[in-house]
Design an enzyme around this catalytic site. Structure first.
Site, PDB file in Angstrom:
ATOM      1  N   ARG A   1       0.830  -1.190   0.000  1.00  0.00           N
ATOM      2  CA  ARG A   1       0.000   0.000   0.000  1.00  0.00           C
ATOM      3  C   ARG A   1       0.873   1.252   0.000  1.00  0.00           C
ATOM      4  O   ARG A   1       1.865   1.330   0.728  1.00  0.00           O
ATOM      5  CB  ARG A   1      -0.872  -0.015   1.252  1.00  0.00           C
ATOM      6  CG  ARG A   1      -1.780   1.153   1.364  1.00  0.00           C
ATOM      7  CD  ARG A   1      -2.766   0.916   2.502  1.00  0.00           C
ATOM      8  NE  ARG A   1      -3.444   2.156   2.801  1.00  0.00           N
ATOM      9  CZ  ARG A   1      -3.589   2.636   4.031  1.00  0.00           C
ATOM     10  NH1 ARG A   1      -3.113   1.966   5.069  1.00  0.00           N
ATOM     11  NH2 ARG A   1      -4.215   3.763   4.223  1.00  0.00           N
ATOM     12  N   ILE A   2       0.496   2.209  -0.801  1.00  0.00           N
ATOM     13  CA  ILE A   2       1.254   3.452  -0.930  1.00  0.00           C
ATOM     14  C   ILE A   2       0.550   4.540  -0.133  1.00  0.00           C
ATOM     15  O   ILE A   2      -0.614   4.862  -0.389  1.00  0.00           O
ATOM     16  CB  ILE A   2       1.367   3.844  -2.419  1.00  0.00           C
ATOM     17  CG1 ILE A   2       2.136   2.769  -3.196  1.00  0.00           C
ATOM     18  CG2 ILE A   2       2.020   5.218  -2.566  1.00  0.00           C
ATOM     19  CD1 ILE A   2       3.513   2.439  -2.661  1.00  0.00           C
TER      20      ILE A   2
ATOM     21  N   PRO B   1       1.840   8.886  -2.764  1.00  0.00           N
ATOM     22  CA  PRO B   1       2.489   8.584  -4.055  1.00  0.00           C
ATOM     23  C   PRO B   1       3.603   9.562  -4.422  1.00  0.00           C
ATOM     24  O   PRO B   1       4.607   9.161  -5.002  1.00  0.00           O
ATOM     25  CB  PRO B   1       1.341   8.680  -5.060  1.00  0.00           C
ATOM     26  CG  PRO B   1       0.090   8.598  -4.270  1.00  0.00           C
ATOM     27  CD  PRO B   1       0.388   9.072  -2.889  1.00  0.00           C
TER      28      PRO B   1
ATOM     29  N   GLN C   1      11.217   8.670  -3.506  1.00  0.00           N
ATOM     30  CA  GLN C   1      12.102   7.632  -2.988  1.00  0.00           C
ATOM     31  C   GLN C   1      12.615   6.745  -4.121  1.00  0.00           C
ATOM     32  O   GLN C   1      13.790   6.400  -4.158  1.00  0.00           O
ATOM     33  CB  GLN C   1      11.367   6.769  -1.954  1.00  0.00           C
ATOM     34  CG  GLN C   1      11.179   7.457  -0.611  1.00  0.00           C
ATOM     35  CD  GLN C   1      12.508   7.805   0.026  1.00  0.00           C
ATOM     36  OE1 GLN C   1      13.313   6.938   0.336  1.00  0.00           O
ATOM     37  NE2 GLN C   1      12.767   9.086   0.188  1.00  0.00           N
TER      38      GLN C   1
ATOM     39  N   LYS D   1       4.656  -1.942   2.646  1.00  0.00           N
ATOM     40  CA  LYS D   1       6.028  -2.452   2.534  1.00  0.00           C
ATOM     41  C   LYS D   1       6.979  -1.250   2.581  1.00  0.00           C
ATOM     42  O   LYS D   1       6.599  -0.193   3.053  1.00  0.00           O
ATOM     43  CB  LYS D   1       6.188  -3.236   1.238  1.00  0.00           C
ATOM     44  CG  LYS D   1       5.337  -4.508   1.176  1.00  0.00           C
ATOM     45  CD  LYS D   1       5.554  -5.251  -0.135  1.00  0.00           C
ATOM     46  CE  LYS D   1       4.777  -6.561  -0.160  1.00  0.00           C
ATOM     47  NZ  LYS D   1       4.916  -7.252  -1.468  1.00  0.00           N
TER      48      LYS D   1
ATOM     49  N   GLU E   1      14.778   1.789  -0.341  1.00  0.00           N
ATOM     50  CA  GLU E   1      16.040   1.209  -0.790  1.00  0.00           C
ATOM     51  C   GLU E   1      15.927   0.426  -2.084  1.00  0.00           C
ATOM     52  O   GLU E   1      16.905   0.219  -2.792  1.00  0.00           O
ATOM     53  CB  GLU E   1      16.621   0.323   0.332  1.00  0.00           C
ATOM     54  CG  GLU E   1      17.003   1.172   1.538  1.00  0.00           C
ATOM     55  CD  GLU E   1      17.214   0.374   2.807  1.00  0.00           C
ATOM     56  OE1 GLU E   1      18.362   0.024   3.083  1.00  0.00           O
ATOM     57  OE2 GLU E   1      16.243   0.128   3.545  1.00  0.00           O
TER      58      GLU E   1
END
Lengths: 165, 758
Positions: B640-641, B644, B650, B712, B716
């Site tokens: 899930r974002i 945005p 990122q 999540k 990285e």
């Protein structure tokens, strides 16, 4: 040796008595005048985080001795907004997410303001990227930075055309 | 000190806003006006300046320092050396639990690496402290520096990364290779890289009796307090860390380092606040880096292009006195379906500062090699690299067979390829040229990153005026915690984010965990969400028990919280504002609290990963070998974002780090002395604006039913995949397989000349 220097900073005149001739403009701002917006990222002119305008030109304040500035006019990030109204470049950086950690941001914005005033880049993104390349951003916000500069540049050109018409 | 950020000024806000929406940064106004306060911006009454003098040798002892010369300099007030430096309450050569490293704090005259602090000069002014440090004229008893595989001590690793096993094996690797039609072998070298956050490590330390206050950039506020307390023999609760803004961290600001401790010692000794900021070059040693690796991949494939065996072996460099080994080989564990997989590591000890976690530790180096080697294997099978990856797509976690909690990688490949135009890619290299005659190549790499979770706590206060305050000791190093965490808290509270104040970045707040491992939003977010729900639950208890409330007696039916009101869940017309409920109850507020940790069973039963696919185009000058990345498309699926816009940033940042890894970044060591020859921004190259091409990041929808909040990590993963995609694009442009990073002109020109240009 006289270590006094008169500088106008963000419109306010300062008569400064220095205790040390080695003081750079950056350290004068940050450590003695508590104008900490300009940042020290490398202290040797390699990263651009300390960029301010001196006489309208962008300079690395870490490479500028404070004593060399007698009679100069300095604009820092703190002097850019008019009261609560942000400078268009500041607003565009927020809108386009032209930063992450924000540490290079004052330098990026001062550089962008100088660049737009210099009129070298126009609205060519390639030129903007090249001419903003003296300001490092480790977070990698370059896409937003370029878009922000481009937007302000274009808005200004549109404004100028309207003025001319 | 803006520990509390008020809701942003109207210029920052967009309408319609809650979790899932692209709000601009709450801290944006402070950052564009120069009012965001970083550690070194603090200026305390009576403050002294401290500057470290650092070693110019890599191994040996300091035999003398001209302390008198330094002290004779005007405005220098004290010089700390091993002779007068107080002993610490905790031996800095004994590792602390959790992220503890052995550090040097002038407890002896040993030198273990270049740029190790060997003295600290304290002065009334910064200029005097710098000059004093330059006057110390250190003399050394020097021993030969161990700088590479040839003279470093090789050893069997006990652990890699943060406590991971050095070897993981699934299936019968020998049988896998025996069954292979093609066996691809490829070696790769990755360099030492330094975090180089724009903000140098800095601290302003002040003591009040046995209470210590630290203004410092810190990715792990509450955890760090315990460490500082132990070094100084004071209770943990006596340490207060303020870190409202970090000027980048990338892993290097999660770990206690020696120079910080020296500044704290100095402040205690001088009974005055002390500021210390490292210079750029001083950070090439005591504050961690990404360790060098030497990697070997062996990939067996059958006649259909399926993997039969995948073996990834890494030698990881660490220091002579401590261990942090890049867990590079583990990049080969979760991605491609193979009946046999071996990931293995050994270590080599060099006279360097101890490596540490740096953005995608292990994954970045390992993915670079794996993704490049996978393309070699695809070529051996005569297959398109994307087709080869899809052929070996892992439907469950390779080796363990565990289901993925969610995995939309196939959609990443498909959408990314379509957007990039991959279908037009010729199979063979050197087939494409642009109008200027430059060689053009296209490459792909798979991105993957695991989903760690840290225990956290939070507090949510609903106030009588209908606003709220949410609090956790989280850290914003640029990823956008001020904004994304506020969105999560606001959602749980059923409030517009403009009604929610958020406080983070101070260690006295409930533990916000670690801003690292791409796990901060999920970890701190989970507590904020639970605390918000707790506050709503308390408010509900008040309302349903109040005969004057339209919600009276709604206990069994239930209520929902929305836009600052509670509604009966069966009747939208029966509701009441939070303010009314609290006012009638005579309450100033309700305070929700939470301590939260992901159920460990989730990670035991499922493989938890973010995924992505990165497509890159490069152009290479056929005569000069100069490489430019000209465009990149990354498609990522990361649950899930929350925001945005921040997530795209990122991904862009990660992909730019990928460009850097592939083409620019490298610390170069002088083999004779162990000195890093390019410890500054002029010669340690990171991408500038002109290096960054057209970038596109596609957010692939992914719903994860198992992870808390379905979130999540995104910080990285952008590096992984990107490095390989660029290396593979360079091969596609030139026909040359690079085997070390960064890929240099000299790696290409020989190959360019030896192949006939079509």
């Amino acid at each position: 040796m006289s270590l006094s220097v008169s500088v106008t900073i963000n419109g306010a005149p300062h008569a400064i008595e220095l205790d040390d001739p080695r003081v750079t403009l950056l350290d004068l701002l940050r450590e003695r005048l508590e104008l900490t917006g300009a940042k020290k990222g490398c202290d040797r002119g390699q990263c651009g985080a300390c960029t301010v305008l001196v006489g309208g030109r962008r300079v690395n304040s870490c490479l500028t001795l404070a004593l060399s500035l007698d009679g100069s006019e300095v604009i820092t990030i703190e002097g850019l907004a008019s009261g609560d109204a942000l400078h268009p470049v500041q607003a565009a950086f927020i809108e386009h997410d032209g930063f992450q950690c924000g540490f290079c941001t004052p330098g990026q914005i001062m550089s962008a303001v100088g660049l737009i005033a210099e009129g070298h880049a126009g609205d060519d993104p390639e030129r903007i990227r090249e001419l903003m390349s003296g300001n490092l951003c480790r977070c990698g916000a370059y896409k937003g930075i370029t878009e922000a500069v481009l937007e302000v540049q274009r808005a200004q050109q549109t404004g100028n055309r309207k003025d001319a018409a | 000190m803006p520990a509390d950020l008020k809701p942003a000024a109207p210029v920052q806000l967009r309408h319609g806003s809650n979790a899932g929406q692209p709000q601009t940064r709450r801290d944006g106004l402070l950052k564009v006006t120069g009012r965001a306060t970083y550690a070194a911006d603090n200026h305390l009454e009576g403050m002294l300046y401290a500057v470290t003098a650092v070693s110019r040798i890599a191994r040996g002892r300091v035999t003398s320092l001209d302390v008198d010369a330094a002290k004779a300099h005007a405005a220098v007030v004290e010089v700390l050396t091993p002779e007068n430096c107080p002993r610490l309450a905790h031996d800095p050569d004994v590792k602390m639990p959790y992220f503890g490293f052995r550090i040097e704090v002038l407890q002896n005259d040993n030198v273990r690496y270049v740029n190790q602090p060997i003295a600290l000069v304290i002065a009334e002014t910064l200029e005097a402290a710098i000059e004093g440090a330059a006057l110390l004229n250190p003399q050394y008893a020097e021993e030969p520096a161990r700088t590479g595989l040839d003279n470093g001590e090789h050893f069997a690793a006990a652990a890699v990364g943060v406590g991971g096993p050095p070897r993981t094996a699934h299936g019968d690797i020998d049988r896998g290779f025996a069954a292979a039609k093609h066996v691809t072998e490829a070696d790769y070298v990755t360099p030492a890289q330094y975090h180089n956050a724009m903000e140098p490590h800095a601290v302003v330390a002040q003591w009040d009796g046995d209470h210590l206050t630290l203004d410092m950039p810190n990715q792990a506020l509450v955890l760090s307090c315990a460490g500082y307390a132990a070094y100084f023999g004071i209770p943990r609760e006596n340490v207060l860390i303020r870190s409202p803004f970090l000027g980048g961290g990338f892993g290097s600001k999660a770990i206690i380092n020696g120079p910080q401790i020296l500044a704290i010692i100095a402040a205690r000794m001088m009974k005055r606040p002390v500021k210390l900021a490292l210079s750029r070059s001083q950070m090439y040693g005591p504050v961690g880096h990404r360790g060098q690796t030497w990697q070997k991949l062996r990939i067996g494939t059958d006649a259909d292009g399926r993997l039969t065996a995948l073996q990834h072996s890494t030698i990881s460099a660490t220091s002579s006195f401590d261990e942090f080994l890049e867990s590079a080989s583990n990049a080969s564990l979760p991605l491609y379906d193979s009946p046999a997989i071996v990931s293995e590591h050994v270590g080599v000890r060099l006279d360097i500062g101890t490596p540490g976690p740096m953005r995608a530790p292990g994954e970045a180096s390992g993915s670079a090699a794996l993704e490049a080697a996978i393309d070699v294997a695809a070529d051996a099978c005569g297959m398109d690299p994307l087709e080869f990856r899809l052929k070996n797509y892992a439907e469950t976690e390779p080796g363990t067979g565990r289901p993925f909690s969610s995995k939309a990688l196939r959609e990443c490949y498909t959408k990314g390829a379509k957007t990039f135009g991959w279908a037009a890619r010729p199979l063979k290299p050197r087939q494409m040229r642009d109008d200027n005659g430059l060689l053009v190549g296209w490459g792909v790499g798979t991105a993957v990153f695991h989903c760690p979770h840290f225990p956290t706590a939070a507090r949510a206060t609903l106030r009588a005026d209908g606003t709220a305050l949410i609090e956790t000791a989280g850290a914003d190093m640029g990823q956008g915690a001020w904004t994304a965490l506020a969105q999560i808290g606001a959602e749980a509270l059923g409030l517009d984010p403009s009604k929610v104040e958020i406080s983070i970045g101070v260690s006295s707040l409930p533990d916000g965990g670690v801003a690292g491992g791409s796990g901060h939003t999920a970890s701190a977010g989970m507590s904020l969400h639970s605390a918000g729900k707790d506050a709503i639950s308390q408010l509900t208890d008040i309302a349903v028990a109040d005969p004057e409330s339209p919600l009276f007696g709604a206990g069994n039916i239930g209520v929902v919280a929305r836009d600052g009101r509670l509604y009966r869940s069966d009747d939208d017309n029966r509701g009441e504002s939070y303010a009314n409920i609290l006012a009638r109850a005579g309450r100033a507020d309700v305070v929700g609290t939470a301590k939260a940790m992901r159920d460990p069973a989730i990670a035991e039963k499922h493989a938890l990963f973010s995924h992505g696919a990165v497509f890159a185009e490069v152009k290479v000058d056929p005569d000069l070998g100069q490489v430019r990345v000209t465009r990149m498309v990354g498609a990522f699926a990361a649950g899930r974002i929350i925001n945005p816009q921040l997530v795209r940033s990122q991904y862009f940042g990660g992909m730019i780090w990928g460009i850097s890894f592939a083409l620019l970044e490298e610390a170069i060591t002088d083999k004779r002395t162990g000195r890093i020859m390019n410890a500054d921004f002029a010669e340690y190259h990171v991408p500038v604006n002109a290096d960054v091409p057209s970038l596109e990041a596609i957010l692939i929808p992914e719903s994860d039913p198992y992870l808390p909040l379905g979130v999540k990590g995104v910080g990285e993963i952008g590096i992984t995949g990107t490095v390989g995609a660029i290396a593979n694009a360079i091969w596609h442009a030139t026909g040359v397989r690079a085997r070390r990073f960064p890929i240099r002109i000299e790696d290409l020109v020989g190959g360019l000349l030896s192949v006939d240009v079509p």
